[in-house]
Scaffold this motif. Sequence first.
Motif, short mmCIF file in Angstrom:
data_model
loop_
_atom_site.label_atom_id
_atom_site.label_comp_id
_atom_site.label_asym_id
_atom_site.label_seq_id
_atom_site.Cartn_x
_atom_site.Cartn_y
_atom_site.Cartn_z
N ILE A 9 0.84 -1.20 0.00
CA ILE A 9 0.00 0.00 0.00
C ILE A 9 0.87 1.25 0.00
O ILE A 9 0.60 2.21 -0.73
CB ILE A 9 -0.98 -0.02 1.19
CG1 ILE A 9 -2.01 -1.13 0.96
CG2 ILE A 9 -1.65 1.33 1.38
CD1 ILE A 9 -2.85 -1.47 2.18
N ALA A 10 1.94 1.25 0.77
CA ALA A 10 2.87 2.39 0.78
C ALA A 10 3.48 2.57 -0.60
O ALA A 10 3.64 3.72 -1.08
CB ALA A 10 3.96 2.18 1.84
N VAL A 21 -5.64 7.22 -2.41
CA VAL A 21 -5.58 5.78 -2.18
C VAL A 21 -6.33 5.46 -0.90
O VAL A 21 -5.95 5.91 0.18
CB VAL A 21 -4.13 5.27 -2.09
CG1 VAL A 21 -4.09 3.77 -1.84
CG2 VAL A 21 -3.35 5.63 -3.36
N GLU A 22 -7.42 4.70 -1.05
CA GLU A 22 -8.24 4.29 0.09
C GLU A 22 -8.02 2.81 0.34
O GLU A 22 -7.95 2.02 -0.62
CB GLU A 22 -9.72 4.54 -0.20
CG GLU A 22 -10.03 5.99 -0.49
CD GLU A 22 -11.43 6.21 -1.03
OE1 GLU A 22 -11.85 7.37 -1.10
OE2 GLU A 22 -12.11 5.22 -1.40
N GLY A 30 -5.22 -9.32 4.41
CA GLY A 30 -5.01 -8.52 3.21
C GLY A 30 -5.77 -7.21 3.30
O GLY A 30 -6.18 -6.79 4.37
N ALA A 31 -5.99 -6.60 2.12
CA ALA A 31 -6.69 -5.32 2.10
C ALA A 31 -7.41 -5.12 0.77
O ALA A 31 -6.98 -5.63 -0.26
CB ALA A 31 -5.70 -4.18 2.31
N GLN A 54 -8.17 -6.23 -4.64
CA GLN A 54 -7.84 -6.81 -3.34
C GLN A 54 -6.41 -7.32 -3.37
O GLN A 54 -6.00 -7.99 -4.32
CB GLN A 54 -8.78 -7.96 -3.00
CG GLN A 54 -8.52 -8.57 -1.64
CD GLN A 54 -9.47 -9.72 -1.32
OE1 GLN A 54 -10.11 -10.26 -2.22
NE2 GLN A 54 -9.55 -10.07 -0.06
N ILE A 55 -5.66 -6.99 -2.33
CA ILE A 55 -4.34 -7.59 -2.13
C ILE A 55 -4.55 -8.65 -1.05
O ILE A 55 -4.85 -8.31 0.09
CB ILE A 55 -3.30 -6.56 -1.68
CG1 ILE A 55 -3.22 -5.38 -2.67
CG2 ILE A 55 -1.93 -7.22 -1.55
CD1 ILE A 55 -2.32 -4.25 -2.22
N THR A 56 -4.46 -9.91 -1.42
CA THR A 56 -4.75 -10.98 -0.46
C THR A 56 -3.56 -11.27 0.45
O THR A 56 -2.43 -10.85 0.17
CB THR A 56 -5.14 -12.28 -1.19
OG1 THR A 56 -4.01 -12.76 -1.92
CG2 THR A 56 -6.32 -12.05 -2.13
#
Length: 127
Positions: A9-10, A21-22, A30-31, A54-56
Motif C-alpha cells: 500500500i505504501a 488511495v483508500e 489482506g486489504a 484486493q491484495i490478499t
Amino acid sequence: MQPQIEKAIADIRSTFTECIVETEPDGGGGAYVTVRDLALGPPYAQQKIWVGFQITFQYPYADVYPHFTCAELARTDGRSLGDGIGNANWRGRNATQLSRRSNKLNPATDTAALKLLKVMQWLRTHP
C-alpha cells in the motif's frame, strides 16, 4: 494487515502520488484498495477513473487480480469495450472488471503498484 500488505500500500501511494488511495482491511490479513483520480481520457469518455482491487494475504506470491473500475466506463467512439473487460460487482456495487492475469508472476519484482501501472497502460492502449 500483514506487513507485506502495508508495504504494498505504501508503494502504491508513492507510485500514484496524484491519486487518492483508500484502503480497508479484508479481515484475512489482506486489504481492499481503491485508487481514485487515475488519468484515463481518450479513447474513453472518462477523463479520470477509480480502480479497485484486493491484495490478499498470500501477497506477494499471489497475483493482484482482478481489477475493477466504474460501471459507466465507455469509449467515445461508441465501440464495445472488447475482450478482457466486462460487467461485474465490486464490493456491493456495479463495476467494470478489467481482467489482466499475470501468467508468470515473479514475487520479487511484480508488485501491486506495478500491476496497476500495467493494467492502466493496457487499458489506455486496448483497441
